[in-house]
Design an enzyme around this catalytic site. Sequence first.
Site, mmCIF file in Angstrom:
data_model
loop_
_atom_site.group_PDB
_atom_site.id
_atom_site.type_symbol
_atom_site.label_atom_id
_atom_site.label_comp_id
_atom_site.label_asym_id
_atom_site.label_seq_id
_atom_site.Cartn_x
_atom_site.Cartn_y
_atom_site.Cartn_z
ATOM 1 N N CYS A 20 -5.281 -10.094 3.007
ATOM 2 C CA CYS A 20 -6.739 -8.502 3.580
ATOM 3 C C CYS A 20 -8.353 -9.542 3.603
ATOM 4 O O CYS A 20 -8.313 -9.261 5.455
ATOM 5 C CB CYS A 20 -6.963 -7.939 2.468
ATOM 6 S SG CYS A 20 -5.331 -6.545 2.175
ATOM 7 N N VAL A 68 1.173 -1.140 -0.098
ATOM 8 C CA VAL A 68 -0.433 0.394 0.071
ATOM 9 C C VAL A 68 0.853 1.315 0.270
ATOM 10 O O VAL A 68 0.643 2.215 -0.674
ATOM 11 C CB VAL A 68 -0.979 0.294 1.235
ATOM 12 C CG1 VAL A 68 -1.330 0.979 2.273
ATOM 13 C CG2 VAL A 68 -2.075 -0.863 0.770
ATOM 14 N N ASN A 95 -14.874 -5.123 2.154
ATOM 15 C CA ASN A 95 -13.826 -6.543 1.960
ATOM 16 C C ASN A 95 -14.917 -7.967 2.898
ATOM 17 O O ASN A 95 -15.254 -8.757 1.866
ATOM 18 C CB ASN A 95 -12.476 -6.278 3.061
ATOM 19 C CG ASN A 95 -11.645 -6.242 2.191
ATOM 20 O OD1 ASN A 95 -11.637 -5.738 0.836
ATOM 21 N ND2 ASN A 95 -10.340 -6.109 2.360
HETATM 22 N N1 LIG Z 1 -2.057 -5.766 0.845
HETATM 23 C C1 LIG Z 1 -2.925 -5.646 -0.259
HETATM 24 O O1 LIG Z 1 -3.448 -5.666 -0.668
HETATM 25 C C2 LIG Z 1 -3.803 -3.909 1.142
HETATM 26 C C3 LIG Z 1 -5.093 -3.663 0.478
HETATM 27 C C4 LIG Z 1 -5.603 -2.557 0.903
HETATM 28 C C5 LIG Z 1 -5.713 -2.397 2.558
HETATM 29 N N2 LIG Z 1 -4.410 -2.670 3.312
HETATM 30 C C6 LIG Z 1 -3.954 -2.668 4.189
HETATM 31 O O2 LIG Z 1 -2.921 -1.501 4.497
HETATM 32 C C7 LIG Z 1 -2.114 -2.026 5.271
HETATM 33 C C8 LIG Z 1 -0.428 -2.698 5.320
HETATM 34 O O3 LIG Z 1 -0.886 -3.013 3.784
HETATM 35 P P1 LIG Z 1 0.887 -3.762 2.900
HETATM 36 O O4 LIG Z 1 0.353 -5.350 2.310
HETATM 37 O O5 LIG Z 1 2.075 -2.396 2.610
HETATM 38 O O6 LIG Z 1 1.274 -4.566 4.188
HETATM 39 P P2 LIG Z 1 2.951 -4.400 4.483
HETATM 40 O O7 LIG Z 1 3.279 -5.681 5.373
HETATM 41 O O8 LIG Z 1 3.475 -4.844 2.714
HETATM 42 O O9 LIG Z 1 4.040 -3.311 4.396
HETATM 43 C C9 LIG Z 1 4.041 -2.664 5.578
HETATM 44 C C10 LIG Z 1 5.094 -1.962 5.717
HETATM 45 O O10 LIG Z 1 5.116 -1.208 6.717
HETATM 46 C C11 LIG Z 1 6.871 -1.200 7.825
HETATM 47 N N3 LIG Z 1 6.265 -0.107 9.100
HETATM 48 C C12 LIG Z 1 5.980 -1.071 10.496
HETATM 49 N N4 LIG Z 1 6.081 -0.609 11.063
HETATM 50 C C13 LIG Z 1 6.927 0.743 10.339
HETATM 51 C C14 LIG Z 1 6.950 2.282 11.599
HETATM 52 N N5 LIG Z 1 6.419 2.288 12.639
HETATM 53 N N6 LIG Z 1 7.324 3.563 10.114
HETATM 54 C C15 LIG Z 1 7.622 2.694 9.317
HETATM 55 N N7 LIG Z 1 7.470 1.806 8.289
HETATM 56 C C16 LIG Z 1 7.060 0.693 9.531
HETATM 57 C C17 LIG Z 1 7.028 -2.494 7.281
HETATM 58 O O11 LIG Z 1 8.632 -2.197 7.387
HETATM 59 C C18 LIG Z 1 6.192 -2.546 5.431
HETATM 60 O O12 LIG Z 1 7.391 -2.448 5.227
HETATM 61 C C19 LIG Z 1 -2.746 -3.027 6.164
HETATM 62 O O13 LIG Z 1 -3.611 -2.520 7.029
HETATM 63 C C20 LIG Z 1 -3.712 -3.737 5.050
HETATM 64 O O14 LIG Z 1 -4.258 -4.631 6.226
HETATM 65 C C21 LIG Z 1 -3.684 -3.884 2.295
#
Ligand SMILES: NC(=O)c1ccc[n+]([C@@H]2O[C@H](COP(=O)([O-])OP(=O)(O)OC[C@H]3O[C@@H](n4cnc5c(N)ncnc54)[C@H](O)[C@@H]3O)[C@@H](O)[C@H]2O)c1
Length: 446
Positions: free
Chosen positions: A260, A16, A208
């Site tokens: 998700c 994201v 979702n």
């Molecule tokens: N992946 C999807 O398809 C998707 C779609 C819609 C919503 N979301 C939501 O979006 C959010 C993120 O999902 P994602 O798939 O991108 O997660 P991800 O695990 O791929 O990435 C999260 C990132 O955040 C970093 N992080 C953690 N703590 C941190 C901090 N304190 N400061 C800076 N960086 C930090 C991690 O190191 C990681 O790189 C989640 O809540 C998820 O449910 C995901």
Amino acid sequence: MSSEGETIGIIGAGWVGLVTAACFADLGHRVIVRDILPERIELLRAGKVPIYEPGLPELLERNKERLSYTLELTELTDEADFLFICVGTPPTYSGDADLSGVWAVVDELPPLERRLVVIMKSTVPAGTGEKVRSALEARGLGYLGYASSPEFLAEGRAIEDFVHPDRIVVGSFDPADGKRVGALYAGIDAPIVYCDVASAEMIKLASNAFLATRISFINEIANVCEVTGADVEQVAKGMGLDRRIGPHFLHAGIGYGGSCFPKDVTALKQLAGNSGYHFQLLSSVIEVNELQKRRVIGKLEKHLGALAGKTVAVLGLTFKPDTNDMREAASIVLGSRLLAEGAEVRAWDPLADRDSYLRGARICDSVLEAVTGADAAVIVTEWKELRELASEKVHSAMRNPLIIDGRNLLDPDQVRVAGFAYDCVGRPGRSSTASGQAKTSGPQAE
Ligand SMILES: NC(=O)c1ccc[n+]([C@@H]2O[C@H](COP(=O)([O-])OP(=O)(O)OC[C@H]3O[C@@H](n4cnc5c(N)ncnc54)[C@H](O)[C@@H]3O)[C@@H](O)[C@H]2O)c1
């Protein structure tokens, strides 16, 4: 927005965060991305992308003048007017969303000279924004703006989803903050739903949960089709043409997975439960999904008898094609069940991280290697490489030419003509238990 664009801070460089960063930079904003993983930031600074998402490397490269990467939150708070929180919110053991990443960011925000708007893009339970606002007030940061702008992108087509979304949702405590956040998306042609923060949070979870419900619904219809002789693909087509229903998310298969749906459905069920409401429907949606993954075992046993000592090729490990994301993939449940039954598991996937799959499974470099000597091949992820699975080469390589098509990817007639026994999901008339050319050991050939 100034003609130069705004300065935006993105916290979290995952799917994201990086997609949001690249797309906002492409809209003309300056974007500073922060992650806590040094290797991630080093890769990004070197022009490499730590995740697989089609089009993302090109978009980051094209906008590299407007993008920078850092480990320091203060670089963002010093310069940006908008801070998007995009950290992970995985499930805890109780099924609630783990918000420790979100709280780490909120707790780390330093006292600020300017009035930034903090925007929650991570998926969080309804009510989180209110708690964040209280926490900020308690720290003397109550003057910061706060908005919720949940993300609806799907991995594998995330950039397309960001650029051409069905809608943008912006919930805020102060409507003026909402309008400022909405203006960041200028250039994107989509309706913007302005609302309160709790409603924005709930829109994401409810969306979702509804999509997951459609999947479990059509999977149950498929299971009923299998015992009544109807064909779920024809049923779904006939249903989907009804405009009140629509055609999407009516594709039967072996269940939903990914980062998700499973966690968000459980989190919503849990959120309701914590508030004293039993969300009965979602309990069934989750149970149907779990059982659906396990039905493949029954299909294998129908053709092969006991699975102990049998060799099964698990084709496709990621939760869907065009991603390397293995989170909550059906292949994990299926593989563990097969190993528990005493089967030998051969696994193939073009993108998945080889080391992240089950201990005890043999990872293969090619589909042919995986199926050589196998008693069955199971299509778990509909990778395009598997469309030609029913080939002569595969037929002669397998010990027993049986294909279980967990995604209804193949044309049953072609598979049968090619001499394979074939089973799929909810298309009983198009499954076959034995083929004239089946070779050796499976019970159907004995
Ligand atoms: N992946 C999807 O398809 C998707 C779609 C819609 C919503 N979301 C939501 O979006 C959010 C993120 O999902 P994602 O798939 O991108 O997660 P991800 O695990 O791929 O990435 C999260 C990132 O955040 C970093 N992080 C953690 N703590 C941190 C901090 N304190 N400061 C800076 N960086 C930090 C991690 O190191 C990681 O790189 C989640 O809540 C998820 O449910 C995901």
